[in-house]
Design an enzyme around this catalytic site. Structure first.
Site, PDB file in Angstrom:
ATOM      1  N   ASP A 261      59.187  25.137  30.653  1.00 52.07           N
ATOM      2  CA  ASP A 261      58.112  24.219  30.304  1.00 52.07           C
ATOM      3  C   ASP A 261      58.196  23.938  28.802  1.00 52.07           C
ATOM      4  OD1 ASP A 261      55.751  22.975  29.591  1.00 52.07           O
ATOM      5  OD2 ASP A 261      54.488  24.199  30.898  1.00 52.07           O
TER       6      ASP A 261
ATOM      7  N   PHE B 214      50.272  28.738  30.072  1.00 50.45           N
ATOM      8  CA  PHE B 214      49.479  27.548  30.353  1.00 50.45           C
ATOM      9  C   PHE B 214      50.439  26.455  30.791  1.00 50.45           C
ATOM     10  CE2 PHE B 214      47.567  23.472  29.513  1.00 50.45           C
ATOM     11  CZ  PHE B 214      46.286  23.624  30.019  1.00 50.45           C
TER      12      PHE B 214
ATOM     13  N   LYS C 144      53.855  15.432  25.872  1.00 50.15           N
ATOM     14  CA  LYS C 144      53.334  15.503  24.503  1.00 50.15           C
ATOM     15  C   LYS C 144      54.122  14.648  23.515  1.00 50.15           C
ATOM     16  CE  LYS C 144      50.716  19.827  24.848  1.00 50.15           C
ATOM     17  NZ  LYS C 144      49.385  19.275  24.609  1.00 50.15           N
TER      18      LYS C 144
END
Length: 426
Positions: free
Chosen positions: A231, A146, A260
């Site tokens: 990532d 993702f 985040k």
């Protein structure tokens, strides 16, 4: 006001009214929300009915310092009173200081650089453009990956349900089985611009890449002159017990994406490029962001990094995560098949597709968890969560598991001790 120690058997009148207004005002891309939250403190949040919940999701690994941390509140308040936004025709002290701090914490070599944006998806978009600057068009990603939902990032994301309604997507992307070194070697060729991997696949169920797998990824990309882009939107900023998960594999990537936890709840993302050769591939005018690197977000991120460092939260994250794993496994419950992940990014795996039911019963008992897969729940609590707070959940877990697998009956109660999960904050 409802008794905040009572188990929640369904939304109260106030919650139901706000959810109805939500559905009339917002695009329902997230479905119907489960709660209407009003305030938070540390690892706890309260809804508008006055019920308290132990937040074991942390905004999906965002609220690194928990809720309402004084250092973050002070930093944001101070910066808001000085300068919130300027265009990127100019810079600001927080922007420069944050870039320098990120490079230092990443152990980046001289000539490395940072591009600030507003989200993990935007960081991936910048990485895709960086990859295209190699003159190649092929990108290799992993099954289960993702990487975001914009059309470029979505091409790297693997889940068919996310991709298919918006195809055709960016061409040239190949997905290979996760953890399979031979598949990497076969797929990464001299036509590959970049290999993009998460050190731990979050949305796939918290599936870690082994040290050998990540080191093999570095070797195969090096051999063909492709970029290794990691990532770390979910794993970065101390989430796994080191500043970046790649540091545990003992390698240096070509680029890393962040978001985040970096802002502790204030939106910010980043692309970090390693070394002068990669850092000069995007030149003036090739990329940009109106809000990227604004003083407010950068001041927030600096406060997050300084607090993690000053309060020893890296070591605490390791200790708390290991404590959680030991405690869950020590239960010996037949429905628990394992715990995987690192630091405070963990999944409890289940013997059957019970995650959704477990999350619902946990919420009724005052715990917020994420059913990340049918047979796994994801825990990504604030890095400030205490082992005593984690033990509240562990102590309740056997009863929650039993309730989640019991024959369907109207949910009037929960077998977890709600008085422990919803008592007043320490």
């Amino acid at each position: 006001m409802p008794d905040p120690t009572a188990p929640a058997s369904g939304p109260g009148a106030a919650t139901a009214a706000w959810l109805e207004r939500y559905e009339h005002a917002l695009l329902t891309v997230f479905g119907r929300p489960q709660l209407v939250l009003e305030r938070g403190e540390g690892a706890w949040v309260w809804d508008i009915e006055g019920r308290r919940y132990l937040d074991l999701v942390g905004g999906i690994a965002v609220n690194a310092l928990g809720h309402n941390h004084p250092a973050l509140v002070v930093a944001v308040s101070k910066q808001a009173g000085q300068l919130v936004h300027v265009s990127n025709f100019y810079t600001s002290v927080p922007q420069v200081e944050l870039a320098e701090r990120v490079l230092r914490l990443a152990g980046a070599p001289e000539g490395s650089a940072v591009f600030f944006c507003n989200s993990g998806t935007e960081a991936i978009e910048a990485a895709v453009k960086l990859a295209r600057r190699t003159g190649r068009t092929g990108i290799v990603a992993a099954e289960g990956a993702f990487h975001g939902r914009s059309t470029g990032a979505l091409a790297l994301t693997h889940k068919a349900a996310y991709r298919e309604p918006f195809e055709p997507l960016l061409p040239g992307v190949t997905h290979v089985p996760w953890g399979d070194v031979a598949a990497l070697r076969a797929a990464v060729t001299d036509e590959t611009s970049a290999l993009v991997l998460e050190p731990i696949q979050g949305e796939a169920g918290v599936r870690p890449g082994t040290r050998d797998y990540l080191r093999a990824a570095r070797a195969v990309t090096h051999d063909v002159g492709a970029l290794l882009v990691l990532d770390e939107v979910q794993t970065g900023i101390g989430r796994t017990g080191t500043w970046f998960a790649f540091q545990q594999a003992g390698l240096v990537p070509d680029a890393v994406t962040l978001a985040k936890g970096l802002g502790g709840g204030v939106p910010i993302g980043a692309l970090v490029t390693f070394g002068p050769q990669v850092s000069t591939m995007l030149t003036p005018g090739m990329h940009g962001s109106t809000f990227g690197g604004n003083p407010l977000a950068c001041a927030a991120a600096l406060a997050v990094l300084e607090t993690i460092e000053g309060e020893g939260l890296l070591a605490h994250t390791v200790e708390a995560g290991e404590h959680l794993e030991r405690a869950v496994l020590a239960l010996g419950h037949p429905l628990v098949t394992g715990v995987r992940g690192a630091g405070l990014l963990r999944a409890i795996t289940l013997a059957g597709d019970h995650a959704v039911a477990l999350a619902a019963h946990a919420r009724d008992a005052g715990f917020i968890v994420n059913p990340v897969a049918p047979d796994a729940i994801r825990l990504a609590p604030p890095l400030v969560v205490t082992t005593a707070e984690l033990d509240l959940f562990v102590d309740a877990l056997p009863g929650l598991l039993d309730a989640a697998t019991a024959p369907a009956t109207p949910r009037q109660d929960t077998t977890a001790p709600p008085d422990r999960a919803t008592k007043d904050a320490p």
